[in-house]
Design an enzyme around this catalytic site. Structure first.
Site, PDB file in Angstrom:
ATOM      1  N   ALA A   1      37.896  36.285  34.895  1.00 41.64           N
ATOM      2  CA  ALA A   1      38.381  34.910  34.756  1.00 41.64           C
ATOM      3  C   ALA A   1      38.775  34.521  33.342  1.00 41.64           C
ATOM      4  O   ALA A   1      39.190  33.386  33.121  1.00 41.64           O
ATOM      5  CB  ALA A   1      37.304  33.941  35.263  1.00 41.64           C
TER       6      ALA A   1
ATOM      7  N   TYR B   1      44.979  53.587  40.316  1.00 36.40           N
ATOM      8  CA  TYR B   1      45.149  52.143  40.532  1.00 36.40           C
ATOM      9  C   TYR B   1      45.634  51.864  41.946  1.00 36.40           C
ATOM     10  O   TYR B   1      45.053  51.060  42.674  1.00 36.40           O
ATOM     11  CB  TYR B   1      46.132  51.565  39.514  1.00 36.40           C
ATOM     12  CG  TYR B   1      46.358  50.075  39.669  1.00 36.40           C
ATOM     13  CD1 TYR B   1      45.457  49.154  39.142  1.00 36.40           C
ATOM     14  CD2 TYR B   1      47.462  49.591  40.355  1.00 36.40           C
ATOM     15  CE1 TYR B   1      45.657  47.794  39.297  1.00 36.40           C
ATOM     16  CE2 TYR B   1      47.673  48.237  40.511  1.00 36.40           C
ATOM     17  CZ  TYR B   1      46.772  47.337  39.985  1.00 36.40           C
ATOM     18  OH  TYR B   1      46.958  45.985  40.147  1.00 36.40           O
TER      19      TYR B   1
ATOM     20  N   SER C   1      47.392  44.565  45.842  1.00 33.16           N
ATOM     21  CA  SER C   1      48.710  44.797  45.261  1.00 33.16           C
ATOM     22  C   SER C   1      49.680  45.300  46.316  1.00 33.16           C
ATOM     23  O   SER C   1      49.280  45.929  47.295  1.00 33.16           O
ATOM     24  CB  SER C   1      48.599  45.835  44.138  1.00 33.16           C
ATOM     25  OG  SER C   1      49.870  46.220  43.670  1.00 33.16           O
TER      26      SER C   1
ATOM     27  N   THR D   1      35.850  36.581  39.312  1.00 30.77           N
ATOM     28  CA  THR D   1      35.678  37.671  38.352  1.00 30.77           C
ATOM     29  C   THR D   1      36.995  37.905  37.611  1.00 30.77           C
ATOM     30  O   THR D   1      38.072  37.623  38.133  1.00 30.77           O
ATOM     31  CB  THR D   1      35.226  38.974  39.041  1.00 30.77           C
ATOM     32  OG1 THR D   1      36.284  39.474  39.875  1.00 30.77           O
ATOM     33  CG2 THR D   1      33.979  38.740  39.877  1.00 30.77           C
TER      34      THR D   1
ATOM     35  N   SER E   1      41.233  35.689  31.399  1.00 27.90           N
ATOM     36  CA  SER E   1      42.647  35.801  31.034  1.00 27.90           C
ATOM     37  C   SER E   1      43.483  36.036  32.285  1.00 27.90           C
ATOM     38  O   SER E   1      42.957  36.220  33.385  1.00 27.90           O
ATOM     39  CB  SER E   1      42.850  36.958  30.039  1.00 27.90           C
ATOM     40  OG  SER E   1      42.484  38.193  30.634  1.00 27.90           O
ATOM     41  N   GLY E   2      44.798  36.045  32.105  1.00 25.05           N
ATOM     42  CA  GLY E   2      45.724  36.410  33.167  1.00 25.05           C
ATOM     43  C   GLY E   2      45.597  35.592  34.435  1.00 25.05           C
ATOM     44  O   GLY E   2      45.478  34.368  34.401  1.00 25.05           O
ATOM     45  N   ILE E   3      45.632  36.281  35.576  1.00 26.08           N
ATOM     46  CA  ILE E   3      45.562  35.644  36.885  1.00 26.08           C
ATOM     47  C   ILE E   3      44.282  34.822  37.028  1.00 26.08           C
ATOM     48  O   ILE E   3      44.299  33.696  37.530  1.00 26.08           O
ATOM     49  CB  ILE E   3      45.634  36.701  38.005  1.00 26.08           C
ATOM     50  CG1 ILE E   3      47.010  37.372  38.039  1.00 26.08           C
ATOM     51  CG2 ILE E   3      45.328  36.066  39.363  1.00 26.08           C
ATOM     52  CD1 ILE E   3      48.133  36.474  38.511  1.00 26.08           C
TER      53      ILE E   3
END
Length: 322
Positions: free
Chosen positions: A10, A181, A159, A8, A12-14
């Protein structure tokens, strides 16, 4: 048999970096990209549209996945948001002149607040996107995940910023606080422990990771572009003092790729696995024991099951009215 991997967030980014790296590890994989915005996905793989901040989208995507596949080997639960992040200038300058300066930059502890809002499902947006939408996705996909003869894997992007002090069972959606967050990431850690407790015997294993301090669309929104330009030399320098500054999505996916090769039975469900990078740019994986207990994790899991019942009833009523 070709392994099927769902990721999920998917586009952009990580998530996008992970797709590329996994194909380098095993070019026979069947990657399924779970994207909120399908137009952003360009890889030649299966694509399913799913917005984990919208439960009807989650239900539609789950049905589509169950029609396409007989099993899922890996689900990378990577989608997440940090809406309208605001920098606490006072905390920043206070931290700059303290012994906790490296820790502060590594975890952003005390630096960031966010403005949350209510979704169409009546839930806090950060909680629904980062935790509950994924939880419902897992519940819906249980027939594809639970095979005791050949275990499946859940891998959550958590995180270092997940803080016990910012989470409360009485307000697990963090409706009364200003750091949703961090609270959502601690909730992710709790859910990970509860899932292992309830599903390991059924052939489903869960792990949580932290990709480190990575510069993506999520983090670039915190400060103006020119500030990031000024900070970059400092961030590269900080690598020599703290291993959390992975900085690029490629580096941040190190732990996600590492877990792809590990036997789930060998992993500790109470441990968070972390991407790390040396001052000279070498990537490696480290770990830390999570600050939580299994009783709280189980209570939180039961709270989610109760919320699921309530939400399903509400959606059914809404569908009938429309």
């Amino acid at each position: 048999m070709r392994k099927v991997v769902l990721i999920t967030g998917a586009s952009s980014g990580i998530g996008l970096a992970l797709c590329k790296r996994l194909l380098m590890e095993d070019d026979e994989l069947h990657l399924c990209l779970g994207c909120r915005n399908v137009s952003k996905a360009e890889a030649e793989v299966t694509i399913v549209q799913v917005d984990v901040s919208n439960l009807q989208s989650v239900f539609r995507a789950s049905n589509e996945l169950k029609q396409r596949f007989q099993r899922l080997d890996f689900v990378y639960l990577n989608a997440g948001i940090m809406p309208n992040p605001q920098l606490n200038i006072r905390a920043l300058f206070s931290g700059l002149f303290s012994r906790k300066v490296i820790h502060m930059f590594s975890t952003a502890e005390g630096l960031l607040t966010q403005d949350d809002k209510i979704t169409a499902d009546g839930l806090q947006e950060v909680f629904e996107t980062n935790v509950f939408g994924h939880f419902i996705l897992i519940r819906e996909l249980e027939p594809l995940l639970c095979h005791s003869d050949n275990p499946s894997r859940l891998i959550w992007t958590s995180s270092r910023n997940a803080k016990k002090s910012l989470f409360s069972l009485e307000d697990f959606q963090h409706s009364k606080g200003h750091e949703p967050y961090s609270s959502s990431k601690y909730a992710t850690d709790l859910l990970n422990v509860a899932l292992n407790r309830n599903f390991n015997q059924r052939g489903l294993y869960s792990s949580v990771v932290c990709p480190g301090v990575v510069l993506t669309n999520l983090t670039y929104g915190i400060l103006p572009p020119f500030i990031w330009t000024l900070l970059m030399p400092i961030l590269w320098l900080l690598r020599f003092f703290a291993n959390a500054f992975t900085l690029t999505p490629y580096n941040g996916t190190e732990v996600l790729v590492w877990l792809f090769h590990q036997k789930p039975e060998s992993l500790n469900p109470l441990t968070k696995y972390l991407s790390a990078t040396t001052g000279f740019g070498r990537n490696y994986v480290t770990s830390q024991k999570m600050d939580l207990d299994e009783d709280t994790a189980e209570k939180f899991y039961q709270n989610l099951l109760e919320l699921e019942k309530h939400v399903r009833v509400s959606i059914q009523k809404r569908d009938k009215q429309s």
